[in-house]
Write a protein that holds these residues in place. Structure first.
Motif, PDB file in Angstrom:
ATOM      1  N   VAL A 284       0.838  -1.204   0.000  1.00 36.72           N
ATOM      2  CA  VAL A 284       0.000   0.000   0.000  1.00 36.72           C
ATOM      3  C   VAL A 284       0.872   1.253   0.000  1.00 36.72           C
ATOM      4  N   CYS A 285       1.999   1.184   0.713  1.00 27.21           N
ATOM      5  CA  CYS A 285       2.894   2.343   0.733  1.00 27.21           C
ATOM      6  C   CYS A 285       3.505   2.589  -0.645  1.00 27.21           C
ATOM      7  N   ALA A 286       3.681   1.545  -1.431  1.00 20.38           N
ATOM      8  CA  ALA A 286       4.143   1.737  -2.799  1.00 20.38           C
ATOM      9  C   ALA A 286       3.104   2.517  -3.612  1.00 20.38           C
ATOM     10  N   ASP A 287       1.834   2.267  -3.343  1.00 22.46           N
ATOM     11  CA  ASP A 287       0.778   3.052  -3.994  1.00 22.46           C
ATOM     12  C   ASP A 287       0.901   4.526  -3.624  1.00 22.46           C
ATOM     13  N   LEU A 288       1.168   4.785  -2.342  1.00 27.36           N
ATOM     14  CA  LEU A 288       1.312   6.162  -1.879  1.00 27.36           C
ATOM     15  C   LEU A 288       2.548   6.827  -2.473  1.00 27.36           C
ATOM     16  N   GLN A 289       3.634   6.078  -2.572  1.00 21.97           N
ATOM     17  CA  GLN A 289       4.855   6.624  -3.163  1.00 21.97           C
ATOM     18  C   GLN A 289       4.592   7.099  -4.583  1.00 21.97           C
ATOM     19  N   ALA A 290       3.897   6.270  -5.364  1.00 20.82           N
ATOM     20  CA  ALA A 290       3.597   6.626  -6.752  1.00 20.82           C
ATOM     21  C   ALA A 290       2.704   7.861  -6.812  1.00 20.82           C
ATOM     22  N   ALA A 291       1.706   7.928  -5.925  1.00 20.54           N
ATOM     23  CA  ALA A 291       0.807   9.078  -5.912  1.00 20.54           C
ATOM     24  C   ALA A 291       1.539  10.350  -5.512  1.00 20.54           C
ATOM     25  N   ALA A 292       2.440  10.228  -4.527  1.00 14.92           N
ATOM     26  CA  ALA A 292       3.149  11.407  -4.014  1.00 14.92           C
ATOM     27  C   ALA A 292       4.099  11.998  -5.041  1.00 14.92           C
ATOM     28  N   ARG A 293       4.463  11.226  -6.044  1.00 15.86           N
ATOM     29  CA  ARG A 293       5.286  11.784  -7.124  1.00 15.86           C
ATOM     30  C   ARG A 293       4.446  12.643  -8.069  1.00 15.86           C
ATOM     31  N   ARG A 294       3.138  12.515  -7.984  1.00 14.50           N
ATOM     32  CA  ARG A 294       2.239  13.222  -8.889  1.00 14.50           C
ATOM     33  C   ARG A 294       1.525  14.391  -8.223  1.00 14.50           C
ATOM     34  N   LEU A 295       1.252  14.277  -6.922  1.00 18.18           N
ATOM     35  CA  LEU A 295       0.535  15.335  -6.217  1.00 18.18           C
ATOM     36  C   LEU A 295       0.877  15.253  -4.735  1.00 18.18           C
ATOM     37  N   PRO A 296       0.818  16.375  -4.016  1.00 20.88           N
ATOM     38  CA  PRO A 296       1.103  16.324  -2.584  1.00 20.88           C
ATOM     39  C   PRO A 296       0.004  15.582  -1.835  1.00 20.88           C
ATOM     40  N   VAL A 297       0.414  14.764  -0.864  1.00 18.05           N
ATOM     41  CA  VAL A 297      -0.515  13.952  -0.075  1.00 18.05           C
ATOM     42  C   VAL A 297      -0.263  14.241   1.401  1.00 18.05           C
ATOM     43  N   TRP A 298      -1.332  14.531   2.136  1.00 14.21           N
ATOM     44  CA  TRP A 298      -1.255  14.711   3.584  1.00 14.21           C
ATOM     45  C   TRP A 298      -1.979  13.561   4.268  1.00 14.21           C
ATOM     46  N   PHE A 299      -1.425  13.110   5.372  1.00 14.30           N
ATOM     47  CA  PHE A 299      -1.993  11.972   6.101  1.00 14.30           C
ATOM     48  C   PHE A 299      -2.237  12.356   7.550  1.00 14.30           C
ATOM     49  N   MET A 300      -3.459  12.117   8.015  1.00 18.43           N
ATOM     50  CA  MET A 300      -3.850  12.321   9.405  1.00 18.43           C
ATOM     51  C   MET A 300      -4.087  10.957  10.040  1.00 18.43           C
ATOM     52  N   GLN A 301      -3.551  10.743  11.215  1.00 19.46           N
ATOM     53  CA  GLN A 301      -3.771   9.489  11.908  1.00 19.46           C
ATOM     54  C   GLN A 301      -5.237   9.329  12.286  1.00 19.46           C
ATOM     55  N   GLY A 302      -5.739   8.083  12.182  1.00 17.01           N
ATOM     56  CA  GLY A 302      -7.082   7.762  12.644  1.00 17.01           C
ATOM     57  C   GLY A 302      -7.024   6.901  13.885  1.00 17.01           C
TER      58      GLY A 302
END
Length: 262
Positions: free
Chosen positions: A81-99
């Protein structure tokens, strides 16, 4: 129980942003049944196709997060799943809030994925608005047992003891806690909603007009007071009928709920 008025981190959007997306409560997890794997497929499709200028994940991306060292376990679901986030973060900024499910996702997770931490709560200044963002669990004041549990597990001492255990032990404990939670739901344990008075107090303190949150899995728009509103994000579940996978978008067109489906 009273939460008090927290401090608000303030994030000012760059001038070139035209649309921002908010999502929460995907509860991604490995293993059978494969419904959550299908949810991950919807998540991957969404990440690859969203035209948003920025993405805000407001908690519970994962069903459970037992520590950032899970990223280094060969073939782990967390690493995929983190690989999915890595790919997305190369395209647009991503912010993550803990749940409440992934509150142990820490600096190593964020750095590995190339995404930024977002405090709970936080204020986003965008499109001439001040928008208050939260996972939402801290505002569910009627669930006193949960609030006591939350206070315990967010303490540095508890987290240090938990993370000191072997990864396999932590995974087993997480499974046990999930099973207990599901058992309580089957017995009809009520699901607390956000306390309206506390939400209004937060909004007024933050000088914001709109609160966006997840956690309750009850997507809706609530008028809290004249000029104040609460927008609740949907959870994601590919096994539901119909499937649920929704992003909340803010642009010049206003607020829109968009199905993140192929």
């Amino acid at each position: 129980m009273h939460t008090g008025i927290p401090r608000f981190e303030v994030l000012c959007a760059p001038a070139h942003w035209r649309r921002v997306d908010f999502i929460s409560d995907l509860h991604l997890q490995a293993g059978a049944p494969d419904a959550r794997v299908s949810t991950r497929s919807l998540w991957q499709h969404y990440l690859q196709t969203t035209p948003a200028d920025a993405l805000f994940i407001l908690g519970d991306l994962f069903e459970v997060w037992v520590g950032d060292d899970a990223l280094h376990e060969t073939g782990s679901f967390e690493a995929r799943v983190c690989a999915d986030l890595q790919a997305a973060a190369r395209r647009l900024p991503v912010w993550f809030m803990q749940g409440n499910r992934d509150f142990l996702a820490g600096a190593a997770f964020l750095g590995h994925c190339g995404i930024a931490a977002l405090a709970d709560p936080a204020v986003l200044v965008f499109g001439g608005q001040r928008i208050l963002l939260s996972h939402g669990d801290l505002l569910c004041l009627e669930d006193r047992d949960y609030q006591r549990f939350r206070l315990q597990v967010r303490s540095a001492a508890w987290q240090q003891r938990f993370l000191a255990q072997p990864l396999a032990v932590r995974r087993a404990q997480a499974r046990s806690m999930r099973q207990e939670s599901e058992a309580r739901k089957r017995l009809g344990a009520p699901c607390a909603d956000v306390d309206a008075a506390a939400a209004i107090a937060w909004l007024n303190a933050a000088d914001a007009r709109t609160l966006v949150h997840g956690h309750t899995h009850q997507p809706a728009e609530h008028a809290l007071a004249p000029g104040l509103q609460r927008l609740v994000l949907s959870d994601w579940d590919a096994a539901a009928t119909p499937a649920r996978a929704e992003a909340l978008r803010l642009s010049a067109a206003g607020w829109q709920r968009l199905a993140a489906l192929p």
